[in-house]
Design a protein around this motif. Structure first.
Motif, PDB file in Angstrom:
ATOM      1  N   MET A   1       3.811 -40.145  39.492  1.00  0.00           N
ATOM      2  CA  MET A   1       3.099 -39.008  38.789  1.00  0.00           C
ATOM      3  C   MET A   1       4.345 -38.260  38.121  1.00  0.00           C
ATOM      4  O   MET A   1       5.168 -37.696  38.647  1.00  0.00           O
ATOM      5  CB  MET A   1       2.230 -38.053  39.489  1.00  0.00           C
ATOM      6  N   GLN A   2       4.221 -38.129  36.785  1.00  0.00           N
ATOM      7  CA  GLN A   2       4.819 -37.600  35.931  1.00  0.00           C
ATOM      8  C   GLN A   2       4.348 -36.020  35.706  1.00  0.00           C
ATOM      9  O   GLN A   2       3.167 -35.598  35.176  1.00  0.00           O
ATOM     10  CB  GLN A   2       5.043 -38.184  34.418  1.00  0.00           C
ATOM     11  N   LEU A   3       5.383 -35.114  35.613  1.00  0.00           N
ATOM     12  CA  LEU A   3       5.122 -33.754  35.287  1.00  0.00           C
ATOM     13  C   LEU A   3       5.912 -33.129  34.223  1.00  0.00           C
ATOM     14  O   LEU A   3       7.196 -33.517  34.301  1.00  0.00           O
ATOM     15  CB  LEU A   3       5.137 -32.585  36.732  1.00  0.00           C
ATOM     16  N   VAL A   4       5.476 -32.746  33.441  1.00  0.00           N
ATOM     17  CA  VAL A   4       6.272 -32.204  32.413  1.00  0.00           C
ATOM     18  C   VAL A   4       6.263 -30.593  32.219  1.00  0.00           C
ATOM     19  O   VAL A   4       5.067 -29.948  32.141  1.00  0.00           O
ATOM     20  CB  VAL A   4       5.965 -32.628  31.073  1.00  0.00           C
ATOM     21  N   VAL A   5       7.237 -29.892  32.294  1.00  0.00           N
ATOM     22  CA  VAL A   5       7.432 -28.300  32.505  1.00  0.00           C
ATOM     23  C   VAL A   5       7.930 -27.916  31.071  1.00  0.00           C
ATOM     24  O   VAL A   5       8.889 -28.369  30.586  1.00  0.00           O
ATOM     25  CB  VAL A   5       8.409 -28.051  33.458  1.00  0.00           C
ATOM     26  N   LEU A   6       7.393 -26.889  30.271  1.00  0.00           N
ATOM     27  CA  LEU A   6       7.932 -26.212  29.343  1.00  0.00           C
ATOM     28  C   LEU A   6       8.909 -25.325  29.645  1.00  0.00           C
ATOM     29  O   LEU A   6       8.945 -24.466  30.652  1.00  0.00           O
ATOM     30  CB  LEU A   6       6.859 -25.430  28.572  1.00  0.00           C
ATOM     31  N   ARG A  55       5.222 -39.965  44.956  1.00  0.00           N
ATOM     32  CA  ARG A  55       6.349 -39.606  44.222  1.00  0.00           C
ATOM     33  C   ARG A  55       6.057 -39.033  43.044  1.00  0.00           C
ATOM     34  O   ARG A  55       5.030 -39.487  42.340  1.00  0.00           O
ATOM     35  CB  ARG A  55       7.271 -40.782  43.790  1.00  0.00           C
ATOM     36  N   LYS A  56       6.608 -37.970  42.652  1.00  0.00           N
ATOM     37  CA  LYS A  56       6.470 -37.139  41.442  1.00  0.00           C
ATOM     38  C   LYS A  56       7.959 -36.892  40.711  1.00  0.00           C
ATOM     39  O   LYS A  56       8.854 -36.712  41.250  1.00  0.00           O
ATOM     40  CB  LYS A  56       5.841 -35.766  41.700  1.00  0.00           C
ATOM     41  N   LEU A  57       7.821 -37.017  39.440  1.00  0.00           N
ATOM     42  CA  LEU A  57       9.034 -36.767  38.600  1.00  0.00           C
ATOM     43  C   LEU A  57       8.697 -35.676  37.649  1.00  0.00           C
ATOM     44  O   LEU A  57       7.860 -35.707  37.000  1.00  0.00           O
ATOM     45  CB  LEU A  57       9.477 -37.957  37.777  1.00  0.00           C
ATOM     46  N   PRO A  94      -1.568 -38.609  34.796  1.00  0.00           N
ATOM     47  CA  PRO A  94      -2.068 -39.707  35.843  1.00  0.00           C
ATOM     48  C   PRO A  94      -0.903 -40.579  36.256  1.00  0.00           C
ATOM     49  O   PRO A  94      -0.255 -40.901  35.271  1.00  0.00           O
ATOM     50  CB  PRO A  94      -3.244 -40.470  35.187  1.00  0.00           C
ATOM     51  N   PRO A  95      -1.008 -40.997  37.370  1.00  0.00           N
ATOM     52  CA  PRO A  95       0.280 -41.732  37.729  1.00  0.00           C
ATOM     53  C   PRO A  95       0.352 -43.182  37.027  1.00  0.00           C
ATOM     54  O   PRO A  95      -0.780 -43.735  36.590  1.00  0.00           O
ATOM     55  CB  PRO A  95      -0.058 -42.075  39.288  1.00  0.00           C
ATOM     56  N   HIS A 149       3.551 -31.654  46.422  1.00  0.00           N
ATOM     57  CA  HIS A 149       3.564 -32.566  47.315  1.00  0.00           C
ATOM     58  C   HIS A 149       2.710 -31.970  48.436  1.00  0.00           C
ATOM     59  O   HIS A 149       1.463 -32.313  49.057  1.00  0.00           O
ATOM     60  CB  HIS A 149       4.625 -33.199  47.791  1.00  0.00           C
ATOM     61  N   ALA A 150       3.080 -30.658  49.031  1.00  0.00           N
ATOM     62  CA  ALA A 150       2.490 -30.127  49.983  1.00  0.00           C
ATOM     63  C   ALA A 150       1.224 -29.648  49.673  1.00  0.00           C
ATOM     64  O   ALA A 150       0.004 -29.902  50.705  1.00  0.00           O
ATOM     65  CB  ALA A 150       3.376 -28.970  50.317  1.00  0.00           C
ATOM     66  N   ALA A 151       0.879 -29.083  48.425  1.00  0.00           N
ATOM     67  CA  ALA A 151      -0.455 -28.602  48.045  1.00  0.00           C
ATOM     68  C   ALA A 151      -1.396 -29.890  48.038  1.00  0.00           C
ATOM     69  O   ALA A 151      -2.526 -29.934  48.366  1.00  0.00           O
ATOM     70  CB  ALA A 151      -0.237 -27.973  46.809  1.00  0.00           C
TER      71      ALA A 151
END
Length: 215
Positions: A1-6, A55-57, A94-95, A149-151
């Motif tokens: 899963m991709q997360l993009v942070v400003l 896995r999350k990036l 979405p993954p 992950h924990a949440a």
């Protein structure tokens, strides 16, 4: 899963707000009707969850690159910060496979994502609590992934009544950093152990989660 942070250099968000926004984006995506059976994200999420490695990036973006990411499917969460700091904005997608990536993602950096280490949450009344390890040095981007992950595990083990209550509260969470003694003395129902493939030298417990109503 991709997360993009400003990551806006002119209005930086706090690390704690970024971590909490990442939690809300990930759980919000998993709870979205598009992840339900028959929804367009259902198959991708099921493959990802059933594979055993969530896995999350976390990638960072600003300016036009941030705007370009908004055209991709996903869930965006904005969490306001206190005076003197900008809002935390995180988009969870979405993954999908790491390669090939959409062009808007391929341009974005993963490593070295950091935010001001302000660690006093403004969500002290949230239903869910995530605790971050005091024993490891982790960048803000990596930490946001570990908190998510924990949440996610907390959400997956919850019954529908608890999910409904959390949903009604916007999936808010309080991220805490306990001291080493408290960390050692108080295990939690959810524990995340990172495999150590990226920032950490080996397997290490990075985050825990619990409901506020739990002792």
């Amino acid at each position: 899963m991709q997360l993009v942070v400003l990551r806006d250099k002119h209005a930086m968000a706090r690390e704690v707000d970024v971590c909490e926004a990442a939690v809300r984006a990930v759980v919000g995506l998993l709870d979205d009707e598009r992840c339900a059976p028959g929804g367009p994200w259902y198959a991708a999420v099921r493959r990802w969850v059933d594979g055993g490695r969530i896995r999350k990036l976390v990638r960072r973006a600003d300016g036009k690159r941030w705007d370009d990411v908004q055209a991709l499917p996903g869930v965006l969460v904005t969490q306001d910060g206190p005076d003197g700091f900008g809002p935390a904005r995180v988009r969870a997608l979405p993954p999908g496979p790491v390669r090939p990536l959409p062009r808007a993602l391929a341009k974005l950096q993963v490593s070295g994502t950091s935010f001001p280490p302000e660690r006093v949450s403004s969500s002290a009344d949230a239903l869910a609590i995530v605790e971050a390890t005091p024993l490891e040095r982790i960048t803000s981007g990596k930490l946001a992934a570990q908190c998510a992950h924990a949440a996610q595990r907390l959400y997956e083990t919850a019954d529908e009544a608890r999910r409904a209550s959390w949903r009604a509260d916007g999936f808010r969470v309080e991220v805490r950093w306990p001291g080493p003694d408290e960390w050692a003395a108080r295990p939690r129902p959810v524990s995340i152990v990172d495999a150590g493939f990226t920032e950490l030298d080996g397997p290490a417990e990075t985050a825990r989660a619990l409901w506020r109503s739990e002792p």
